[in-house]
Write a protein that holds these residues in place. Structure first.
Motif, PDB file in Angstrom:
ATOM      1  N   THR A 129       2.277   2.081  -3.316  1.00  0.00           N
ATOM      2  CA  THR A 129       1.283   2.698  -4.196  1.00  0.00           C
ATOM      3  C   THR A 129       0.943   4.119  -3.755  1.00  0.00           C
ATOM      4  O   THR A 129       0.741   5.003  -4.587  1.00  0.00           O
ATOM      5  N   TYR A 130       0.886   4.331  -2.450  1.00  0.00           N
ATOM      6  CA  TYR A 130       0.523   5.630  -1.877  1.00  0.00           C
ATOM      7  C   TYR A 130       1.645   6.099  -0.942  1.00  0.00           C
ATOM      8  O   TYR A 130       1.508   6.032   0.289  1.00  0.00           O
ATOM      9  N   TYR A 138       0.842  -1.194   0.000  1.00  0.00           N
ATOM     10  CA  TYR A 138       0.000   0.000   0.000  1.00  0.00           C
ATOM     11  C   TYR A 138       0.884   1.253   0.000  1.00  0.00           C
ATOM     12  O   TYR A 138       0.637   2.202  -0.747  1.00  0.00           O
ATOM     13  N   SER A 163       1.126   8.301   2.211  1.00  0.00           N
ATOM     14  CA  SER A 163       0.150   7.871   3.212  1.00  0.00           C
ATOM     15  C   SER A 163       0.782   7.920   4.598  1.00  0.00           C
ATOM     16  O   SER A 163       1.984   8.060   4.755  1.00  0.00           O
TER      17      SER A 163
END
Length: 105
Positions: free
Chosen positions: A42-43, A39, A46
């Motif tokens: 991808t981000y 995750y 974050s």
């Protein structure tokens, strides 16, 4: 994404701790950490900024009653995320000692 040596050791340490009691739980926790890293890849922005270190972020990985924290920093020039440490949420940590050298913070 790059993992610091400390982050690699953290993954093994967290797995080994749970494996003493329950191999299935250890495997599931490892899967949760890998999903958190995926995750983050991808981000990369974050997570929330770390107190007193605005360029360092911490992302929460849910697992069981608490979970894990991934401390990371994104380097825009190289479009790279460096993961400095991965710890259990109930572990005590001193923010000044989290990835100071690895993250250049």
């Amino acid at each position: 994404m790059k993992l610091s040596d400390a982050a690699r050791i953290d993954i093994q340490r967290l797995y080994d701790f749970l494996a003493q009691f329950d191999l299935t739980a250890a495997d599931s926790s490892n899967d949760a950490i890998v999903a958190g890293l995926d995750y983050l890849e991808t981000y990369p922005l974050s997570g929330s900024p770390v107190e007193d270190r605005p360029h360092v972020r911490k992302s929460v990985v849910a697992f069981g009653a608490s979970g894990y924290l991934i401390f990371h920093k994104r380097y825009e020039r190289t479009d790279t995320v460096l993961v400095a440490r991965i710890i259990h949420q109930k572990e005590w940590y001193e923010i000044g000692a989290i990835g100071t050298q690895e993250l250049g913070a």
